[in-house]
Scaffold this motif. Structure first.
Motif, PDB file in Angstrom:
ATOM      1  N   PRO A  74       0.845  -1.196   0.000  1.00  0.00           N
ATOM      2  CA  PRO A  74       0.000   0.000   0.000  1.00  0.00           C
ATOM      3  C   PRO A  74       0.887   1.254   0.000  1.00  0.00           C
ATOM      4  O   PRO A  74       1.922   1.289   0.657  1.00  0.00           O
ATOM      5  N   GLY A  75       0.491   2.231  -0.753  1.00  0.00           N
ATOM      6  CA  GLY A  75       1.290   3.445  -0.889  1.00  0.00           C
ATOM      7  C   GLY A  75       2.202   3.388  -2.102  1.00  0.00           C
ATOM      8  O   GLY A  75       2.940   4.321  -2.384  1.00  0.00           O
ATOM      9  N   GLY A  76       2.176   2.243  -2.826  1.00  0.00           N
ATOM     10  CA  GLY A  76       2.959   2.123  -4.049  1.00  0.00           C
ATOM     11  C   GLY A  76       4.409   1.705  -3.848  1.00  0.00           C
ATOM     12  O   GLY A  76       5.197   1.753  -4.779  1.00  0.00           O
ATOM     13  N   TYR A  77       4.773   1.296  -2.667  1.00  0.00           N
ATOM     14  CA  TYR A  77       6.147   0.902  -2.392  1.00  0.00           C
ATOM     15  C   TYR A  77       6.407  -0.544  -2.814  1.00  0.00           C
ATOM     16  O   TYR A  77       5.532  -1.398  -2.704  1.00  0.00           O
ATOM     17  N   THR A  78       7.618  -0.788  -3.265  1.00  0.00           N
ATOM     18  CA  THR A  78       8.067  -2.150  -3.541  1.00  0.00           C
ATOM     19  C   THR A  78       8.658  -2.712  -2.255  1.00  0.00           C
ATOM     20  O   THR A  78       9.431  -2.021  -1.583  1.00  0.00           O
ATOM     21  N   PRO A  79       8.301  -3.945  -1.892  1.00  0.00           N
ATOM     22  CA  PRO A  79       8.824  -4.495  -0.641  1.00  0.00           C
ATOM     23  C   PRO A  79      10.341  -4.681  -0.684  1.00  0.00           C
ATOM     24  O   PRO A  79      10.922  -4.905  -1.738  1.00  0.00           O
ATOM     25  N   THR A  80      10.965  -4.556   0.484  1.00  0.00           N
ATOM     26  CA  THR A  80      12.390  -4.839   0.625  1.00  0.00           C
ATOM     27  C   THR A  80      12.513  -6.326   0.927  1.00  0.00           C
ATOM     28  O   THR A  80      12.005  -6.800   1.940  1.00  0.00           O
ATOM     29  N   LEU A  81      13.167  -7.048   0.033  1.00  0.00           N
ATOM     30  CA  LEU A  81      13.239  -8.497   0.128  1.00  0.00           C
ATOM     31  C   LEU A  81      14.638  -8.970   0.486  1.00  0.00           C
ATOM     32  O   LEU A  81      15.634  -8.452  -0.025  1.00  0.00           O
ATOM     33  N   ILE A  82      14.683  -9.975   1.357  1.00  0.00           N
ATOM     34  CA  ILE A  82      15.907 -10.731   1.588  1.00  0.00           C
ATOM     35  C   ILE A  82      15.554 -12.194   1.368  1.00  0.00           C
ATOM     36  O   ILE A  82      14.822 -12.783   2.164  1.00  0.00           O
ATOM     37  N   PRO A  83      16.038 -12.789   0.263  1.00  0.00           N
ATOM     38  CA  PRO A  83      15.785 -14.218   0.061  1.00  0.00           C
ATOM     39  C   PRO A  83      16.744 -15.034   0.931  1.00  0.00           C
ATOM     40  O   PRO A  83      17.950 -14.812   0.920  1.00  0.00           O
ATOM     41  N   LEU A  84      16.186 -15.947   1.701  1.00  0.00           N
ATOM     42  CA  LEU A  84      16.975 -16.823   2.569  1.00  0.00           C
ATOM     43  C   LEU A  84      17.032 -18.188   1.887  1.00  0.00           C
ATOM     44  O   LEU A  84      16.168 -19.035   2.091  1.00  0.00           O
ATOM     45  N   VAL A  85      18.047 -18.369   1.063  1.00  0.00           N
ATOM     46  CA  VAL A  85      18.138 -19.551   0.210  1.00  0.00           C
ATOM     47  C   VAL A  85      19.202 -20.506   0.734  1.00  0.00           C
ATOM     48  O   VAL A  85      20.296 -20.086   1.113  1.00  0.00           O
ATOM     49  N   TRP A 128      24.729 -22.181   1.721  1.00  0.00           N
ATOM     50  CA  TRP A 128      23.857 -21.042   2.004  1.00  0.00           C
ATOM     51  C   TRP A 128      23.972 -20.025   0.877  1.00  0.00           C
ATOM     52  O   TRP A 128      25.059 -19.778   0.348  1.00  0.00           O
ATOM     53  N   GLY A 129      22.855 -19.384   0.567  1.00  0.00           N
ATOM     54  CA  GLY A 129      22.897 -18.257  -0.344  1.00  0.00           C
ATOM     55  C   GLY A 129      23.608 -17.089   0.324  1.00  0.00           C
ATOM     56  O   GLY A 129      23.626 -16.975   1.562  1.00  0.00           O
ATOM     57  N   GLU A 130      24.178 -16.236  -0.474  1.00  0.00           N
ATOM     58  CA  GLU A 130      24.936 -15.094   0.046  1.00  0.00           C
ATOM     59  C   GLU A 130      24.071 -14.184   0.918  1.00  0.00           C
ATOM     60  O   GLU A 130      24.508 -13.712   1.970  1.00  0.00           O
ATOM     61  N   GLU A 131      22.829 -13.957   0.499  1.00  0.00           N
ATOM     62  CA  GLU A 131      21.973 -13.043   1.257  1.00  0.00           C
ATOM     63  C   GLU A 131      21.528 -13.637   2.593  1.00  0.00           C
ATOM     64  O   GLU A 131      21.342 -12.903   3.563  1.00  0.00           O
ATOM     65  N   ALA A 132      21.375 -14.956   2.669  1.00  0.00           N
ATOM     66  CA  ALA A 132      21.051 -15.600   3.948  1.00  0.00           C
ATOM     67  C   ALA A 132      22.215 -15.434   4.924  1.00  0.00           C
ATOM     68  O   ALA A 132      22.017 -15.118   6.098  1.00  0.00           O
ATOM     69  N   SER A 133      23.436 -15.628   4.425  1.00  0.00           N
ATOM     70  CA  SER A 133      24.616 -15.444   5.278  1.00  0.00           C
ATOM     71  C   SER A 133      24.740 -14.008   5.754  1.00  0.00           C
ATOM     72  O   SER A 133      25.019 -13.752   6.934  1.00  0.00           O
ATOM     73  N   THR A 134      24.519 -13.070   4.852  1.00  0.00           N
ATOM     74  CA  THR A 134      24.600 -11.653   5.206  1.00  0.00           C
ATOM     75  C   THR A 134      23.547 -11.294   6.241  1.00  0.00           C
ATOM     76  O   THR A 134      23.819 -10.555   7.194  1.00  0.00           O
ATOM     77  N   PHE A 135      22.336 -11.816   6.078  1.00  0.00           N
ATOM     78  CA  PHE A 135      21.258 -11.536   7.037  1.00  0.00           C
ATOM     79  C   PHE A 135      21.596 -12.100   8.414  1.00  0.00           C
ATOM     80  O   PHE A 135      21.402 -11.427   9.431  1.00  0.00           O
ATOM     81  N   LEU A 136      22.111 -13.324   8.470  1.00  0.00           N
ATOM     82  CA  LEU A 136      22.490 -13.901   9.756  1.00  0.00           C
ATOM     83  C   LEU A 136      23.596 -13.067  10.405  1.00  0.00           C
ATOM     84  O   LEU A 136      23.565 -12.831  11.612  1.00  0.00           O
ATOM     85  N   ASN A 137      24.543 -12.584   9.616  1.00  0.00           N
ATOM     86  CA  ASN A 137      25.598 -11.713  10.161  1.00  0.00           C
ATOM     87  C   ASN A 137      25.009 -10.437  10.746  1.00  0.00           C
ATOM     88  O   ASN A 137      25.431  -9.975  11.812  1.00  0.00           O
ATOM     89  N   LYS A 138      24.035  -9.863  10.058  1.00  0.00           N
ATOM     90  CA  LYS A 138      23.383  -8.647  10.558  1.00  0.00           C
ATOM     91  C   LYS A 138      22.656  -8.930  11.872  1.00  0.00           C
ATOM     92  O   LYS A 138      22.769  -8.152  12.825  1.00  0.00           O
ATOM     93  N   LEU A 139      21.941 -10.037  11.915  1.00  0.00           N
ATOM     94  CA  LEU A 139      21.239 -10.395  13.152  1.00  0.00           C
ATOM     95  C   LEU A 139      22.221 -10.628  14.296  1.00  0.00           C
ATOM     96  O   LEU A 139      21.943 -10.267  15.439  1.00  0.00           O
TER      97      LEU A 139
END
Length: 188
Positions: free
Chosen positions: A98-109, A116-127
């Motif tokens: 709603p509001g016309g925004y595109t969601p911010t996605l992190i695929p956890l592959v 592990w996918g690169e983005e899953a590893s990066t997300f775990l590092n951030k957490l």
């Protein structure tokens, strides 16, 4: 009864949810009616008060032997995970909030054999940077080690369940629901 692709996917989603709960990260599994363009749902939406926005998490299990990736996966480590990340980004680029925004996605592959996918590893590092041990000290390495192991063991449980179910069907035929329940309980 579990052990198939949907059960595997959902059990990995629940493991990620437990990870975020351990940090008291506000999140919701499969929230409905988020997009104005479809009835699709992210697996998890994390309500991120630190940046004022939400992050959509979509879990995927990628098999390096899939026809569309086999040639690349044979020569390039992580090719199946990268391909699934690209597919997920393309899917969510078509969605609108709603509001016309595109969601911010992190695929956890995750690849079925443990990569592990690169983005899953990066997300775990951030957490992991949010984690505090019992004494209140930041201890990202303990957090990452713990959750990498938990997620990896869960993925292997999923693989074991799928293989056990296939072996029972090959050995005893299609009429084996009771045997499949026993196998599922022994793997959990």
């Amino acid at each position: 009864m579990g052990g198939g692709p949907v059960w595997s996917h959902n059990s990995v989603v629940l493991c990620w949810s437990e990870c975020m709960s351990s940090l008291q990260c506000q999140h919701q599994i499969e929230p409905k009616d988020r997009y104005t363009t479809s009835n699709n749902r992210a697996d998890i939406v994390v309500f991120d008060s630190t940046c004022g926005g939400n992050v959509e998490l979509d879990v995927a299990l990628a098999h390096p032997w899939s026809q569309d990736i086999l040639r690349s996966a044979a020569t390039t480590d992580g090719a199946a995970a990268r391909r699934r990340e690209d597919i997920k980004h393309n899917k969510y680029s078509q969605e609108q909030l709603p509001g016309g925004y595109t969601p911010t996605l992190i695929p956890l592959v995750f690849e079925h054999f443990g990569g592990w996918g690169e983005e899953a590893s990066t997300f775990l590092n951030k957490l992991s940077k949010l984690y505090r041990d019992e004494e209140g000290r930041n201890n990202p390495s303990d957090f990452k080690t713990h959750w990498r192991r938990r997620l990896s063991v869960q993925l292997q449980r999923c693989n074991a369940s799928v293989l056990a179910r296939k072996m029972i069907r090959v050995t005893y035929g299609q009429n084996t629901d009771q045997s499949l329940d026993v196998v599922q309980l022994s793997i959990q």
